[in-house]
Design a protein around this motif. Structure first.
Motif, PDB file in Angstrom:
ATOM      1  N   UNK A  41     -34.833  13.836 -33.308  1.00 11.21           N
ATOM      2  CA  UNK A  41     -35.668  13.889 -32.110  1.00 11.21           C
ATOM      3  C   UNK A  41     -34.738  14.312 -30.991  1.00 11.21           C
ATOM      4  N   UNK A  42     -35.099  15.390 -30.323  1.00 11.67           N
ATOM      5  CA  UNK A  42     -34.230  15.956 -29.292  1.00 11.67           C
ATOM      6  C   UNK A  42     -35.039  16.346 -28.066  1.00 11.67           C
ATOM      7  N   UNK A  43     -34.417  16.182 -26.914  1.00 13.71           N
ATOM      8  CA  UNK A  43     -35.026  16.601 -25.654  1.00 13.71           C
ATOM      9  C   UNK A  43     -34.550  18.011 -25.337  1.00 13.71           C
ATOM     10  N   UNK A  44     -35.478  18.863 -24.930  1.00 13.79           N
ATOM     11  CA  UNK A  44     -35.149  20.232 -24.559  1.00 13.79           C
ATOM     12  C   UNK A  44     -34.707  20.217 -23.096  1.00 13.79           C
ATOM     13  N   UNK A  45     -33.454  20.569 -22.854  1.00  9.32           N
ATOM     14  CA  UNK A  45     -32.882  20.522 -21.507  1.00  9.32           C
ATOM     15  C   UNK A  45     -33.054  21.849 -20.772  1.00  9.32           C
ATOM     16  N   UNK A  46     -32.853  22.965 -21.495  1.00  7.12           N
ATOM     17  CA  UNK A  46     -32.982  24.294 -20.905  1.00  7.12           C
ATOM     18  C   UNK A  46     -32.931  25.304 -22.043  1.00  7.12           C
ATOM     19  N   UNK A  58     -30.154  21.256 -26.088  1.00  9.09           N
ATOM     20  CA  UNK A  58     -30.847  20.023 -26.445  1.00  9.09           C
ATOM     21  C   UNK A  58     -29.929  18.825 -26.289  1.00  9.09           C
ATOM     22  N   UNK A  59     -30.541  17.671 -26.156  1.00  6.06           N
ATOM     23  CA  UNK A  59     -29.792  16.414 -26.240  1.00  6.06           C
ATOM     24  C   UNK A  59     -30.465  15.580 -27.315  1.00  6.06           C
ATOM     25  N   UNK A  60     -29.692  15.209 -28.328  1.00  4.25           N
ATOM     26  CA  UNK A  60     -30.215  14.437 -29.454  1.00  4.25           C
ATOM     27  C   UNK A  60     -30.479  13.006 -29.006  1.00  4.25           C
ATOM     28  N   UNK A  96     -39.299  22.901 -21.899  1.00  2.00           N
ATOM     29  CA  UNK A  96     -38.185  22.210 -21.255  1.00  2.00           C
ATOM     30  C   UNK A  96     -38.689  20.884 -20.693  1.00  2.00           C
ATOM     31  N   UNK A  97     -37.893  19.825 -20.906  1.00  2.00           N
ATOM     32  CA  UNK A  97     -38.234  18.498 -20.423  1.00  2.00           C
ATOM     33  C   UNK A  97     -38.979  17.650 -21.442  1.00  2.00           C
ATOM     34  N   UNK A  98     -39.439  18.254 -22.533  1.00  2.00           N
ATOM     35  CA  UNK A  98     -40.169  17.530 -23.563  1.00  2.00           C
ATOM     36  C   UNK A  98     -39.237  17.202 -24.730  1.00  2.00           C
ATOM     37  N   UNK A  99     -39.579  16.143 -25.459  1.00  2.00           N
ATOM     38  CA  UNK A  99     -38.830  15.764 -26.659  1.00  2.00           C
ATOM     39  C   UNK A  99     -39.630  16.167 -27.886  1.00  2.00           C
ATOM     40  N   UNK A 115     -40.276  29.053 -36.902  1.00  2.00           N
ATOM     41  CA  UNK A 115     -41.638  28.535 -36.849  1.00  2.00           C
ATOM     42  C   UNK A 115     -42.077  27.960 -38.189  1.00  2.00           C
ATOM     43  N   UNK A 116     -41.326  28.170 -39.262  1.00  2.00           N
ATOM     44  CA  UNK A 116     -41.629  27.549 -40.556  1.00  2.00           C
ATOM     45  C   UNK A 116     -41.172  26.089 -40.589  1.00  2.00           C
ATOM     46  N   UNK A 117     -40.275  25.728 -39.701  1.00  2.00           N
ATOM     47  CA  UNK A 117     -39.725  24.379 -39.677  1.00  2.00           C
ATOM     48  C   UNK A 117     -40.599  23.468 -38.815  1.00  2.00           C
ATOM     49  N   UNK A 118     -40.216  22.224 -38.755  1.00  2.00           N
ATOM     50  CA  UNK A 118     -40.976  21.229 -38.014  1.00  2.00           C
ATOM     51  C   UNK A 118     -40.583  21.241 -36.545  1.00  2.00           C
ATOM     52  N   UNK A 119     -41.594  21.283 -35.679  1.00  2.00           N
ATOM     53  CA  UNK A 119     -41.440  21.110 -34.237  1.00  2.00           C
ATOM     54  C   UNK A 119     -42.658  20.306 -33.787  1.00  2.00           C
ATOM     55  N   UNK A 120     -42.501  18.998 -33.690  1.00  2.00           N
ATOM     56  CA  UNK A 120     -43.607  18.133 -33.276  1.00  2.00           C
ATOM     57  C   UNK A 120     -43.213  17.453 -31.981  1.00  2.00           C
ATOM     58  N   UNK A 121     -44.056  17.598 -30.962  1.00  2.00           N
ATOM     59  CA  UNK A 121     -43.806  16.900 -29.714  1.00  2.00           C
ATOM     60  C   UNK A 121     -43.777  15.406 -30.027  1.00  2.00           C
TER      61      UNK A 121
END
Length: 186
Positions: A41-46, A58-60, A96-99, A115-121
């Motif tokens: 789970x990572x936060x998107x910083x920029x 990202x910040x893990x 940006x700003x979301x985890x 886009x084949x991998x997992x990206x779940x808010x």
């Protein structure tokens, strides 16, 4: 001779098209988790972009898999590389700003996600996904999940979840009390 040249031309075209296109195998979250190097789970910083990639800073926040084996060994622990072009399984658009909960592959010392991998808010993660990430997916990686394009199985294999789809990619293929792999209730 003409037929052989035509066949060779078709073969080269098919190869070129396959090299230019993106194909995602299974849409199963469990398969993505089991096959990835890191689940985080990572936060998107920029982010920044170049001609081919979008590089997210990202910040893990939390690791579900791969911290000691992969993440701790990386020189760059803050850049997640994603493709911009559909032909190489992009684009991946993270806010940006979301985890996000992400499955990540390490290639040439860098973290990658397509886009084949997992990206779940993270705030929208289902209970099934969270239970799976808390160990159920990894504990049952030996249960085989068929690809969507596979032929239906004629025989019952104790290691295979038979074809079943309930519209939820987060469902779990796990061993039952008899040791057979089955889809857990949706």
């Amino acid at each position: 001779m003409r037929t052989m040249m035509y066949a060779s031309f078709l073969l080269m075209c098919c190869f070129a098209i396959s090299e230019q296109s993106c194909w995602c195998g299974s849409k199963s979250t469990q398969r993505n988790v089991c096959n990835s190097h890191i689940v985080v789970e990572a936060k998107i910083e920029s982010y920044s972009e170049n001609a081919y990639d979008r590089n997210y800073q990202i910040s893990a926040k939390k690791f579900y898999k791969g911290k000691e084996e992969w993440y701790d060994k990386l020189a760059d622990k803050t850049t997640l590389v994603t493709p911009k072009d559909f032909s190489v399984c992009g684009p991946v658009d993270l806010k940006v700003g979301f985890s996000y909960i992400l499955t990540v592959y390490v290639t040439r010392g860098k973290m990658h996600n397509t886009h084949c991998d997992l990206q779940v808010e993270a705030s929208k993660a289902t209970n099934t996904l969270l239970e799976g990430l808390d160990g159920k997916y990894l504990k049952n990686c030996d249960c085989k999940i068929p690809h969507e394009m596979d032929e239906p199985q004629v025989f019952r294999s104790p290691n295979l979840c038979e074809h079943f789809h309930c519209g939820n990619r987060d469902i779990l293929c796990a061993r039952d009390v008899n040791g057979h792999c089955n889809w857990q209730p949706c």
